[in-house]
Design an enzyme around this catalytic site. Structure first.
Site, PDB file in Angstrom:
ATOM      1  CB  CYS A  38      -2.043 -26.743 -15.498  1.00  0.00           C
ATOM      2  SG  CYS A  38      -0.817 -28.027 -15.142  1.00  0.00           S
ATOM      3  CB  CYS A  79      -3.987 -45.268 -16.510  1.00  0.00           C
ATOM      4  SG  CYS A  79      -4.754 -43.958 -17.505  1.00  0.00           S
ATOM      5  CB  CYS A 108      -3.646 -25.805 -19.223  1.00  0.00           C
ATOM      6  SG  CYS A 108      -3.351 -26.852 -20.678  1.00  0.00           S
ATOM      7  NE  ARG A 146     -10.007 -42.781 -11.652  1.00  0.00           N
ATOM      8  CZ  ARG A 146      -9.217 -42.973 -12.707  1.00  0.00           C
ATOM      9  NH1 ARG A 146      -8.292 -42.095 -13.026  1.00  0.00           N
ATOM     10  NH2 ARG A 146      -9.388 -44.039 -13.467  1.00  0.00           N
ATOM     11  CB  CYS A 191      -9.013 -42.684 -18.439  1.00  0.00           C
ATOM     12  SG  CYS A 191      -9.156 -41.750 -16.902  1.00  0.00           S
ATOM     13  CB  CYS A 249      -2.625 -42.569 -13.013  1.00  0.00           C
ATOM     14  SG  CYS A 249      -4.225 -43.367 -12.722  1.00  0.00           S
ATOM     15  CB  CYS A 306       4.010 -27.920 -18.997  1.00  0.00           C
ATOM     16  SG  CYS A 306       2.894 -28.452 -20.320  1.00  0.00           S
TER      17      CYS A 306
END
Length: 386
Positions: free
Chosen positions: A72, A142, A69, A272, A202, A109, A65
């Site tokens: 992560c 999702c 972040c 959740r 979400c 998901c 990526c």
């Protein structure tokens, strides 16, 4: 406690607590913890009964990526040793999803690392959505693909996506200290795009990154304003090789207080328990089901969760039941287009004033033994955990 009586009454009316009330939940003592759980449990059961919705993650593209972040393991420059692979083919993704659905999951998901999808990526995911839905009647899908460009949410909706996930993660005031390659406003914009396209939004948070109680309240109030149907609460998994690897700030008791605060602020939203529940809640996981009505089954994107059968046993032993595909998750007013903030009799501000973290009995010892990098399931030749 007068505080808890007030919060239960507000939760049953879908009325927004004040910031002071939300902060007070986070500041309660361990001696009062069971009272807090019992009060928030009344709100949870009023809107969702004893149903638990199971969700299953499929990591369509792992690692590599370009975003930075700090929390992560897939970030730019990561040295975590996670699985790294490019896009799964639709049949591969569908096969991975099938394991979770066989385990009782109602929603799949589909997640892909990266800043956001190209139009070609959206087409690719559309094929995956079709493959999953063609083989599984009643399944919800999702998508979680990063920041959306104009028109992409509509295309995902047309392809059969039911929802779109994009978390705010932390407060606006602290966001720049977590990520520099995109902004908090970028994230808000993507949630709004999903809403506008008719997707079920979400959006949630990550707790345990060194934030204050005020930061937690700020991000949850911001989520309430955005009105997502589902609010995932992640507890930071401090993976070695990430900038936040040393941030072990959570106890099971603090995690329960955070979940209770989220339930009081968004009483009729799907709350959740997401990443990190095994690491931080540990043996207190069954108690958390009195606060949240939804969990992820099995493994996460890059780390392993507890055995899928253990999740099912935990739910049954705690006196809860798995939500079926024939049951509607959300209360009728939300399923019909209402929102958890639609009937608020009181308004709350999302300020950025400083606030200290509530002190726990002791600084938790790092439980690095509970963090295991995923080596099975999507992207491997080994059977998934579901």
């Amino acid at each position: 406690m007068d505080l808890l009586t007030t919060l239960v009454d507000k939760g049953l009316r879908r009325e927004l607590p004040t910031r002071e009330e939300a902060l007070a939940v986070l500041a309660t003592s361990d001696d009062d913890l069971l009272d807090v759980v019992a009060a928030a449990g009344k709100v949870r059961r009023h809107w969702f009964g004893r149903r638990v919705k199971l969700n299953y993650l499929v990591n369509l593209k792992s690692g590599l990526c370009p975003e930075d972040c700090s929390y992560c393991s897939q970030r730019l420059g990561s040295t975590t040793g996670i699985l790294k692979y490019t896009w799964l083919k639709p049949d591969e993704a569908s096969k991975a999803a099938a394991a979770g659905l066989a385990g009782g999951a109602k929603r799949v998901c589909l997640v892909a690392s990266g800043r956001g999808p190209t139009d070609r990526d959206v087409d690719r995911v559309a094929g995956t959505i079709k493959a999953i839905k063609d083989q599984n009647e009643g399944v919800e899908v999702c998508a979680c693909l990063g920041l959306l460009s104009d028109g992409q949410a509509e295309r995902l909706r047309e392809a059969g996506a039911d929802a779109y996930n994009h978390n705010l993660n932390t407060s606006e005031a602290t966001y720049g200290g977590i990520t520099t390659t995109h902004t908090y406003e970028d994230r808000v914009d993507t949630v709004q795009k999903a809403h506008a396209a008719g997707l079920s939004a979400c959006s949630g948070l990550i707790a345990g990154m060194g934030e204050s109680d005020a930061d937690l309240v700020d991000v949850v109030f911001s989520l309430r304003d955005l009105d997502p149907d589902s609010v995932p609460v992640n507890f930071l998994i401090p993976v070695e090789g990430t900038p936040l690897a040393k941030e072990w700030n959570l106890t099971p008791q603090r995690c329960l207080r955070i979940l209770a605060m989220v339930r009081f602020v968004c009483p009729d939203a799907e709350v959740r328990i997401a990443g990190g529940r095994e690491v931080h809640l540990r043996t207190m996981q069954p108690l958390a089901l009195n606060l949240a009505n939804s969990i992820f089954l099995g493994d996460y994107l890059t780390t392993e969760g507890q055995a899928g059968q253990a999740d099912l046993d935990m739910i049954a032993d705690a006196g809860f039941e798995i939500e079926g595909t024939d049951q509607v998750t959300l209360p009728e007013h939300r399923a019909a287009g209402g929102g958890c903030g639609a009937s608020s009799a009181a308004s709350g501000t999302c300020g950025t004033e400083a606030g200290a973290c509530a002190s726990d009995a002791a600084t938790p010892e790092p439980r690095t033994d509970l963090v295991t990098v995923r080596r099975r399931g999507a992207g491997t030749d080994l059977a998934p955990n579901a």
